[in-house]
Design a protein around this motif. Structure first.
Motif, PDB file in Angstrom:
ATOM      1  N   VAL A   1      41.355  51.881  45.281  1.00  0.00           N
ATOM      2  CA  VAL A   1      42.202  50.885  44.626  1.00  0.00           C
ATOM      3  C   VAL A   1      42.478  49.782  45.640  1.00  0.00           C
ATOM      4  O   VAL A   1      42.660  50.054  46.835  1.00  0.00           O
ATOM      5  CB  VAL A   1      43.534  51.502  44.152  1.00  0.00           C
ATOM      6  N   GLY A   2      42.531  48.554  45.170  1.00  0.00           N
ATOM      7  CA  GLY A   2      42.845  47.430  46.052  1.00  0.00           C
ATOM      8  C   GLY A   2      43.134  46.187  45.240  1.00  0.00           C
ATOM      9  O   GLY A   2      43.151  46.222  44.005  1.00  0.00           O
ATOM     10  N   GLU A   3      43.363  45.093  45.939  1.00  0.00           N
ATOM     11  CA  GLU A   3      43.622  43.815  45.290  1.00  0.00           C
ATOM     12  C   GLU A   3      42.509  42.836  45.638  1.00  0.00           C
ATOM     13  O   GLU A   3      41.980  42.869  46.736  1.00  0.00           O
ATOM     14  CB  GLU A   3      44.956  43.225  45.749  1.00  0.00           C
ATOM     15  N   MET A   4      42.195  41.965  44.683  1.00  0.00           N
ATOM     16  CA  MET A   4      41.222  40.885  44.898  1.00  0.00           C
ATOM     17  C   MET A   4      41.897  39.564  44.596  1.00  0.00           C
ATOM     18  O   MET A   4      42.588  39.433  43.595  1.00  0.00           O
ATOM     19  CB  MET A   4      40.023  41.025  43.959  1.00  0.00           C
ATOM     20  N   GLU A   5      41.677  38.577  45.462  1.00  0.00           N
ATOM     21  CA  GLU A   5      42.198  37.235  45.218  1.00  0.00           C
ATOM     22  C   GLU A   5      41.540  36.641  43.985  1.00  0.00           C
ATOM     23  O   GLU A   5      42.190  36.049  43.149  1.00  0.00           O
ATOM     24  CB  GLU A   5      41.951  36.334  46.429  1.00  0.00           C
TER      25      GLU A   5
END
Length: 80
Positions: free
Chosen positions: A15-19
């Protein structure tokens, strides 16, 4: 910023964030704040790492999760 679940070949999902979502012309996918599905650190990534880049050939697929803003804008059919 989009929350994503990155399915890497022969590894557990991350799981992570993307701009921004990756362009098909990009040679890699970049996510920030990588973690396992249960929010524990990913064992093969240094715990100090904040941004990870994976080459496309190591990615099976990417799930883009609904943002908090989209959740608020969605009409809730099932109300309590």
């Amino acid at each position: 910023m989009a929350i994503v679940i990155l399915h890497v070949l022969n590894q557990d999902a991350i799981v992570g964030e993307m701009e921004k979502l990756p362009d098909p012309k990009d040679s890699f996918v970049s996510i920030s704040n990588p973690r396992k599905m249960d929010n524990r650190p990913v064992t093969f990534i240094d715990k100090r790492a904040r941004v990870i880049m994976f080459p496309w050939n190591q990615i099976f697929f990417i799930e883009v999760m609904e943002s908090e803003e989209e959740k608020r804008d969605t009409l809730n059919i099932w109300r309590e």
